[in-house]
Design an enzyme around this catalytic site. Structure first.
Site, mmCIF file in Angstrom:
data_model
loop_
_atom_site.group_PDB
_atom_site.id
_atom_site.type_symbol
_atom_site.label_atom_id
_atom_site.label_comp_id
_atom_site.label_asym_id
_atom_site.label_seq_id
_atom_site.Cartn_x
_atom_site.Cartn_y
_atom_site.Cartn_z
ATOM 1 N N GLU A 180 -127.967 44.416 24.298
ATOM 2 C CA GLU A 180 -126.738 44.933 24.926
ATOM 3 C C GLU A 180 -125.758 43.783 25.013
ATOM 4 O O GLU A 180 -126.046 42.670 24.579
ATOM 5 C CB GLU A 180 -127.043 45.515 26.306
ATOM 6 C CG GLU A 180 -127.603 44.483 27.267
ATOM 7 C CD GLU A 180 -128.010 45.037 28.634
ATOM 8 O OE1 GLU A 180 -127.405 46.035 29.079
ATOM 9 O OE2 GLU A 180 -128.910 44.455 29.255
ATOM 10 N N LEU A 205 -129.930 47.107 30.782
ATOM 11 C CA LEU A 205 -129.514 47.843 31.976
ATOM 12 C C LEU A 205 -129.181 49.275 31.553
ATOM 13 O O LEU A 205 -128.509 49.484 30.542
ATOM 14 C CB LEU A 205 -128.275 47.192 32.596
ATOM 15 C CG LEU A 205 -127.837 47.858 33.903
ATOM 16 C CD1 LEU A 205 -128.792 47.498 35.036
ATOM 17 C CD2 LEU A 205 -126.422 47.463 34.273
HETATM 18 C C1 LIG Z 1 -125.959 43.692 31.373
HETATM 19 C C2 LIG Z 1 -125.129 44.932 31.509
HETATM 20 N N1 LIG Z 1 -125.348 45.952 30.663
HETATM 21 C C3 LIG Z 1 -124.636 47.093 30.741
HETATM 22 C C4 LIG Z 1 -123.624 47.246 31.677
HETATM 23 C C5 LIG Z 1 -122.852 48.533 31.737
HETATM 24 O O1 LIG Z 1 -123.258 49.291 32.844
HETATM 25 P P1 LIG Z 1 -122.277 50.298 33.567
HETATM 26 O O2 LIG Z 1 -121.832 51.290 32.524
HETATM 27 O O3 LIG Z 1 -123.115 50.922 34.626
HETATM 28 O O4 LIG Z 1 -121.136 49.507 34.098
HETATM 29 C C6 LIG Z 1 -123.369 46.213 32.584
HETATM 30 C C7 LIG Z 1 -122.315 46.359 33.596
HETATM 31 O O5 LIG Z 1 -121.871 45.426 34.206
HETATM 32 C C8 LIG Z 1 -124.138 45.029 32.509
HETATM 33 O O6 LIG Z 1 -123.946 44.003 33.354
#
Ligand SMILES: Cc1ncc(COP(=O)(O)O)c(C=O)c1O
Length: 287
Positions: A180, A205
């Site tokens: 990611e 995440l």
């Molecule tokens: C490591 C990481 N992956 C993915 C995301 C995206 O998550 P979200 O769509 O819940 O903001 C984030 C958000 O800050 C993140 O820190």
């Protein structure tokens, strides 16, 4: 209005807001966080953020600082006091304040900090031209599914991206697959027009934006493949995208300097961004 934060039971001027030096968040990064988008003062995807928060806390055996109902009231009061329309709300819960010792302390209350800020409108150039990403080894720990405040690899990755003139860094696992971004989820569109994003697990995440977009894809009858992809596959893809609370959906038009999709945001990106923003400005936001 004076900008205001919420710290352990009190609304305080943002400039004076502070936590104790022995807070375990400060000493050990022993805590979790959430970032929730505000759309015209309403919380976007509140339930999904609360569910992820509960899960992060449970995985680390940190007691919630308060119930969802109470937290909902505090978040709304903070938005009201700051007179916020479009913005972002940041929430941190840590294992609390205790004399420094690695093991869990007994009888300590979970610390809770909430801050909120106005969001600048997303620069149109980012939307129209797409963004550049650079790739680098994913040097994070084995529990990236927990939204921990321990973000040093993410910080270093983002800084390396900025230094390279890029918007985001895509992190690459030992097998050469993209996990990611440092603060976003990564997607590609195959030559056959299928959207691909890594499936959730301990290595990424579970993004709330990712989750909402997947739900919207289902409604549109669009195909999704949840599987890993390599940097080479991403460079050769028809389109590439990233999603996050603060960026929504953006096209990735360069990877390590190589153009993706001819270097222009693609058609599927345009459709997905529109669908997502319609959702975010409407049904997705609550009270
Ligand atoms: C490591 C990481 N992956 C993915 C995301 C995206 O998550 P979200 O769509 O819940 O903001 C984030 C958000 O800050 C993140 O820190």
């Amino acid at each position: 209005v004076t900008r205001c934060a919420y710290v352990n039971g009190r609304y305080v001027p943002h400039a004076d807001a502070a936590v104790h030096i022995e807070d375990r968040g400060y000493q050990f990064a022993d805590g979790v966080y959430e970032v929730i988008a505000l759309r015209r003062g309403r919380l976007l995807d509140e339930e999904a953020h609360m569910a992820r928060l509960d899960r992060s806390l449970a995985e680390l055996e940190i007691a919630p600082a308060m119930s969802h109902a109470a937290l909902g009231l505090v978040m709304r009061e903070l938005v009201r006091r700051n007179r916020l329309g479009d913005g972002n709300l940041y929430l941190q819960m840590t294992r609390g304040v205790a004399p420094r010792d690695h093991g869990f302390p007994a009888g300590v209350e979970t610390s809770l900090v909430l801050t909120a800020r106005r969001a600048k409108p997303q620069p149109q150039a980012l939307v129209e031209q797409g963004v550049a990403v650079v790739t680098m080894p994913d040097i994070r720990w084995g529990r990236c599914d927990i939204k921990s405040i321990a973000l040093l690899p993410n910080v270093l990755g983002k800084q390396a991206a900025r230094a390279a003139g890029a918007y985001e860094a895509w992190l690459v696992d030992r097998d050469g697959h993209v996990t990611e971004g440092t603060s976003s989820n990564a997607w590609i569109v195959t030559a056959a027009g299928r959207l691909v994003t890594r499936k959730t697990g301990n290595d990424i995440l579970a993004g709330v934006t990712r989750r909402s977009l997947i739900a919207l894809l289902g409604e549109q009858g669009l195909a999704l493949e949840e599987r890993p992809f390599t940097v080479a596959e991403a460079k050769a893809a028809r389109e590439a995208l990233l999603t996050s609370t603060t960026s929504a959906v953006l096209a990735v038009t360069r990877i390590d300097g190589a153009k993706v999709g001819g270097g222009r945001p693609g058609k599927l990106f345009g459709a997905l961004r529109r669908i997502y923003l319609d959702y975010a400005d409407g049904a997705g936001a609550s009270g």
